[in-house]
Design an enzyme around this catalytic site. Structure first.
Site, PDB file in Angstrom:
ATOM      1  N   LYS A 208       5.912   3.551   8.619  1.00  0.00           N
ATOM      2  CA  LYS A 208       6.883   4.572   7.635  1.00  0.00           C
ATOM      3  C   LYS A 208       7.746   5.457   8.054  1.00  0.00           C
ATOM      4  CE  LYS A 208       5.395   6.794   3.201  1.00  0.00           C
ATOM      5  NZ  LYS A 208       3.924   7.177   2.431  1.00  0.00           N
TER       6      LYS A 208
ATOM      7  N   SER B  59       4.698   5.663  -1.970  1.00  0.00           N
ATOM      8  CA  SER B  59       5.940   5.803  -1.122  1.00  0.00           C
ATOM      9  C   SER B  59       5.760   4.964   0.050  1.00  0.00           C
ATOM     10  CB  SER B  59       5.759   7.265  -0.712  1.00  0.00           C
ATOM     11  OG  SER B  59       4.817   7.763   0.049  1.00  0.00           O
TER      12      SER B  59
ATOM     13  N   SER C  83      -0.311   6.125  -2.431  1.00  0.00           N
ATOM     14  CA  SER C  83       1.103   5.843  -1.651  1.00  0.00           C
ATOM     15  C   SER C  83       0.887   4.456  -0.602  1.00  0.00           C
ATOM     16  CB  SER C  83       1.895   6.992  -1.265  1.00  0.00           C
ATOM     17  OG  SER C  83       2.251   7.859  -2.025  1.00  0.00           O
TER      18      SER C  83
END
Length: 486
Positions: free
Chosen positions: A83, A158, A182
């Site tokens: 990420k 996310s 997320s």
């Protein structure tokens, strides 16, 4: 296994094949890059790459194997992405915030360091929403990431770029973070496995805005993968105390020692507080029925001995306080002005919730006390049950919606529902520091999109929830690639 199929193999299998010289790390890296070059422009999952560095590391990894080096890590030579919000040297860490566009950290996040020490080769970073605060993944720096199962829909957030990259066969493994679902929401939307660990089990140092060392409340970092065993491997690599704790702390997580017919499974399939679409409820029931058919004892009514309102409200207050504590001063000042008409000495629950974004320490202590009562309620609950089976989101992936948060809705059973109401299901595990593993359950019969469910366990019961997910994976609840990109 054909070379073309390797892009959808598990990280455990890839590591094994590399060590047996059935495929080289360099070959595997090139296979992933071929797919990235072909498909990433329309998916936009990977937003930054460090190919030259990765290629050098892959060649070195292959050379070590040819020379018979026995000191190889469990992820030796496996290419992977992470990420965008993790610090990785030679890459920017922006969290999707334009003012951080030039933030190039000088050292790796601790979790990244541990992955590299295990032999993983990190070649790219995946997309996120602005400030990591959305169930979608788009920002003004990198643009919008699309769901591989339907480009008009969100891959989640996310960690949406992470999930899309794995579903597309761009990478062998990925690591995300979770404060409101997320990790688990994108795994659910893209048909993957994802694990939100017990809070601080994987220290988040280096997964933070510049200059921040303290671990944030609620937020956890953890893996996304194409198999449950990949989650286990990634957890074993990344977890353990930070150096500041390591003189006295060690991690010895309990493992699943019961047979299936000894397991006690609680099911929380729906709730009027946060209604769930019928197609998701059915998937929860399917998993429960599978476990029951294997001999597990299933209870459809069990709940922790505490009010749902207290569970939800303590999470909402803590989440608001956590998300707003480090916003720029001018934004915080505006918040204070906007809330100036609310009596800060009014101890009613509604006033406390309204003021939680600008909470004083006195308020936070009260929120934390409420959360601690919730934690003890869950402790007693998990003395009776091994895991709780529940939805992670109210629906399957929904169409992109970049409008103001307050105006967004999702459609649940044909009715509009407020966008953030689905935080209830993510918050069950987050607020009480509980581990939660999402597993794929197959496609919805209506929209043909993936649906996942979560297994929540007791604090530090991470390997238990993951192992039950693995049992279900063997029963057919497994990752399948999007047919358009096989």
């Amino acid at each position: 296994m054909a070379k073309s199929d390797l892009v959808f193999a598990t990280a455990v299998d890839l590591a094994s094949k590399i060590k047996r010289q059935e495929v080289s790390s360099e070959e595997l890296l090139q296979l992933f890059w071929d797919r990235v070059d072909r498909y990433n422009p329309e998916i936009n999952a990977i937003v930054w790459q460090i190919r030259d560095q990765a290629l050098d590391l892959a060649k070195k990894a292959d050379q070590q194997i040819r020379h018979g080096d026995s000191n190889l890590g469990p992820l030796h030579g496996v290419p992977m992405t992470v990420k965008e919000s993790y610090d990785v040297v030679d890459t920017p860490t922006t969290w999707g915030i334009p003012m951080l566009k030039q933030n190039f950290p000088q050292q790796d996040a601790l979790a990244i360091k541990r992955l590299k020490e295990a032999g993983a080769i990190i070649f790219g970073k995946t997309n996120v929403p602005f400030g990591l605060a959305d169930f979608q993944s788009y920002n003004d720096i990198y643009g919008c990431t699309n769901n591989p199962w339907d480009l008009t829909r969100s891959p989640g957030g996310s960690s949406g770029g992470s999930a899309a990259a794995l579903a597309m066969g761009f990478t062998g493994l990925d690591s995300g973070s979770d404060i409101g679902g997320s990790i688990r929401n994108p795994a659910h939307f893209c048909g993957l496995f994802g694990h939100k660990p017990t809070w601080n089990l994987i220290p988040p140092r280096g997964h933070s805005p510049p200059g921040i060392l303290a671990p944030p409340d609620l937020s956890a970092v953890g893996p996304l993968a194409r198999s449950a065993h990949d989650l286990t491997l990634a957890m074993e690599v990344m977890m353990g105390p930070d150096e500041i704790q390591s003189r006295g702390l060690r991690v010895e997580l309990p493992e699943l020692t019961k047979s299936i017919d000894e397991l006690k499974i609680a099911v929380w399939e729906n709730d009027v507080v946060a209604p769930v679409d019928a197609k998701v409820v059915q998937k929860v029931r399917n998993v429960a029925n599978t476990l029951e058919s294997l001999g597990a004892h299933v209870d459809w009514e069990a709940r922790p001995d505490i009010s749902i309102d207290e569970i939800l409200r303590s999470y909402q207050c803590l989440l608001n306080a956590t998300l707003h504590c480090r916003i720029p001063a001018d934004e915080f000042r505006q918040l204070v002005d906007d809330l100036s008409d609310v009596d800060e000495f009014d101890d009613s629950p509604d006033s406390k919730l309204m003021l939680s974004p600008i909470a004083r320490y006195r308020d936070w202590v009260q929120f934390h006390e409420a959360r601690t009562r919730v934690r003890w309620a869950w402790y007693e609950f998990f003395n009776k049950f091994d895991v709780l089976l529940a939805p992670i989101m109210a629906t399957s992936a929904y169409p992109h919606d970049h409008g103001p948060f307050g105006e967004r809705t999702i459609t649940v059973n044909g009715e509009p529902q407020h966008y953030f109401k689905q935080l209830f299901w993510a918050g069950l595990a987050i607020n009480a520091y509980l581990p939660s593993t999402v597993l794929p359950t197959g496609l919805c019969e209506v929209d043909h999109l993936p649906i996942g469910v979560q297994l929540i366990g007791p604090e530090y019961g991470d390997m238990i929830t993951i192992e039950i997910a693995h049992i279900l994976e063997q029963e057919g609840y497994r990752f399948t690639p999007p047919p358009e990109y096989c």
